[in-house]
Design a protein around this motif. Structure first.
Motif, PDB file in Angstrom:
ATOM      1  N   PRO A  29      -0.939   3.089   0.537  1.00  0.00           N
ATOM      2  CA  PRO A  29      -2.191   3.837   0.375  1.00  0.00           C
ATOM      3  C   PRO A  29      -3.350   2.916   0.021  1.00  0.00           C
ATOM      4  O   PRO A  29      -3.172   1.854  -0.588  1.00  0.00           O
ATOM      5  CB  PRO A  29      -1.881   4.817  -0.751  1.00  0.00           C
ATOM      6  CG  PRO A  29      -0.770   4.177  -1.521  1.00  0.00           C
ATOM      7  CD  PRO A  29       0.046   3.410  -0.523  1.00  0.00           C
ATOM      8  N   SER A  30      -4.543   3.352   0.370  1.00  0.00           N
ATOM      9  CA  SER A  30      -5.742   2.560   0.083  1.00  0.00           C
ATOM     10  C   SER A  30      -6.000   2.427  -1.405  1.00  0.00           C
ATOM     11  O   SER A  30      -6.718   1.522  -1.841  1.00  0.00           O
ATOM     12  CB  SER A  30      -6.966   3.195   0.759  1.00  0.00           C
ATOM     13  OG  SER A  30      -6.783   3.258   2.156  1.00  0.00           O
ATOM     14  N   PRO A  35      -6.130  -4.370   1.091  1.00  0.00           N
ATOM     15  CA  PRO A  35      -5.622  -3.928   2.396  1.00  0.00           C
ATOM     16  C   PRO A  35      -4.259  -4.520   2.738  1.00  0.00           C
ATOM     17  O   PRO A  35      -3.520  -3.956   3.546  1.00  0.00           O
ATOM     18  CB  PRO A  35      -6.694  -4.405   3.374  1.00  0.00           C
ATOM     19  CG  PRO A  35      -7.355  -5.565   2.687  1.00  0.00           C
ATOM     20  CD  PRO A  35      -7.308  -5.236   1.216  1.00  0.00           C
ATOM     21  N   THR A  46      -2.452  -1.309   4.626  1.00  0.00           N
ATOM     22  CA  THR A  46      -3.023   0.032   4.682  1.00  0.00           C
ATOM     23  C   THR A  46      -3.189   0.453   6.143  1.00  0.00           C
ATOM     24  O   THR A  46      -3.313  -0.382   7.043  1.00  0.00           O
ATOM     25  CB  THR A  46      -4.390   0.090   3.985  1.00  0.00           C
ATOM     26  OG1 THR A  46      -5.314  -0.750   4.700  1.00  0.00           O
ATOM     27  CG2 THR A  46      -4.290  -0.366   2.541  1.00  0.00           C
TER      28      THR A  46
END
Length: 349
Positions: A29-30, A35, A46
């Motif tokens: 997940p962000s 990233p 991500t």
């Protein structure tokens, strides 16, 4: 602030430094704040960063890779420049398949790329290429990714690679058994990541048939040892995942190629003993018991195990009709509740 080119280059570095290792890649997940995350062979990326990298990879694929001739592909295969200096062509397709495992055009480019090597390169170089391709596919198929573990495109490509590799190496029958056993481990891992993985077990059936044909070509009269080597690990997996019908049906498939009656009977006895001991009521396991006992004429094994439990009376009313596996389960329930049965041991599962 990172750009799409930056995110593309990070993934290029990941795949370029992979060598022949199997990575474990996961979409994160962000909210993690970065990233990309990496811990040894474990990679986190991500979805947004992967999509950004795809934009660059897709552009390069259609402008640089797709127009390549067979001579261009061969030249690409044999070039020896360090992969970390630029985005190698094959890494572009690896990033595309990481985002979209059903990208058939990218997968077919890799087949053309490997075919160019098969036509022109020496054996040791080809062995290295095949091993890297198989470890790449294992990276996809054994990572906690949403679709890759059950991708028909990736499983079909894996079968094509193994077919080409075996055709060139021409291994003896004992090596074929080891190859089948190693591939089974990958399929079972994919089955854990995606339950009821029809595509993975279908791949295993097709691979087994291919290995049997190769063994027969070597003059092996009854190449049943290939299936026999898979029976025990598959059964252990099924007993650890008793709700998975795909695993049970693959075990039944293997029994078809193991003509030894005592082996078949031993497998059914072990499954039945497990079901009775833990009071398992799931459909998949009892379907396996029902179908194998009928297919291999092993009804006596069930009768011996449940001889104290009365058989259910047949009924002509539609609402009372049951599937065969349900009738066997009803007998098991009667066995559990009879005096001396395991009714006090534990609750039904």
């Amino acid at each position: 602030m990172t750009t799409t080119e930056d995110e593309f280059q990070v993934l290029v570095g990941v795949f370029a430094s992979r060598g022949n290792k199997v990575l474990e890649i996961e979409i994160i997940p962000s909210s993690h704040g970065a990233p990309f995350l990496q811990d040894g062979l474990s990679i986190g990326v991500t979805k947004k960063a992967l999509a950004s990298a795809l934009v660059v990879a897709r552009r390069l694929f259609f402008t640089r890779l797709l127009p390549m001739s067979e001579d261009d592909l061969y030249a690409d295969v044999i070039k020896r420049e360090p992969e970390t200096t630029s985005a190698s062509n094959h890494i572009i397709t690896e990033i595309m398949l990481l985002f979209d495992c059903e990208h058939l055009t990218a997968c077919n480019w890799r087949k053309r790329w490997l075919q160019a090597a098969i036509m022109h390169c020496e054996r040791n170089f080809l062995d290295e290429m095949f091993n890297k391709e198989l470890s790449l596919l294992q990276t996809y198929q054994c990572s906690p990714l949403h679709r890759h573990t059950k991708s028909p495109t990736l499983w079909s490509h894996r079968l094509w690679v193994l077919n080409a590799m075996v055709g060139l190496q021409k291994p003896a029958p004992p090596a074929l058994g080891k190859l089948g056993r190693a591939e089974l481990d990958i399929v079972l891992r994919a089955g854990e990541l995606h339950p009821k993985n029809y595509y993975a077990f279908t791949y295993m059936r097709n691979l087994h048939l291919f290995l049997v044909d190769v063994a027969k070509a070597h003059g092996t009269p009854v190449p049943s040892s290939i299936a026999e080597a898979m029976l025990e690990p598959t059964l252990n997996w099924c007993l650890s995942n008793p709700r998975d019908i795909s695993g049970w049906m693959f075990e039944k498939y293997l029994l078809e190629y193991c003509p030894d009656l005592s082996t078949r009977a031993g497998i059914v006895r072990r499954v039945l003993r497990f079901a009775l001991d833990v009071r398992w009521e799931g459909e998949s396991l009892w379907t396996f018991i029902d179908q194998t006992t009928k297919r291999f004429d092993l009804e006596q094994i069930v009768e011996e195990a449940l001889k104290r439990a009365p058989a259910q009376m047949e009924s002509d009313s539609p609402q009372d009709r049951q599937k065969p596996w349900q009738k066997r389960l009803d007998r098991a329930r009667a066995y559990w509740t009879m005096p001396g049965g395991p009714e006090h041991s534990q609750q039904p599962v």
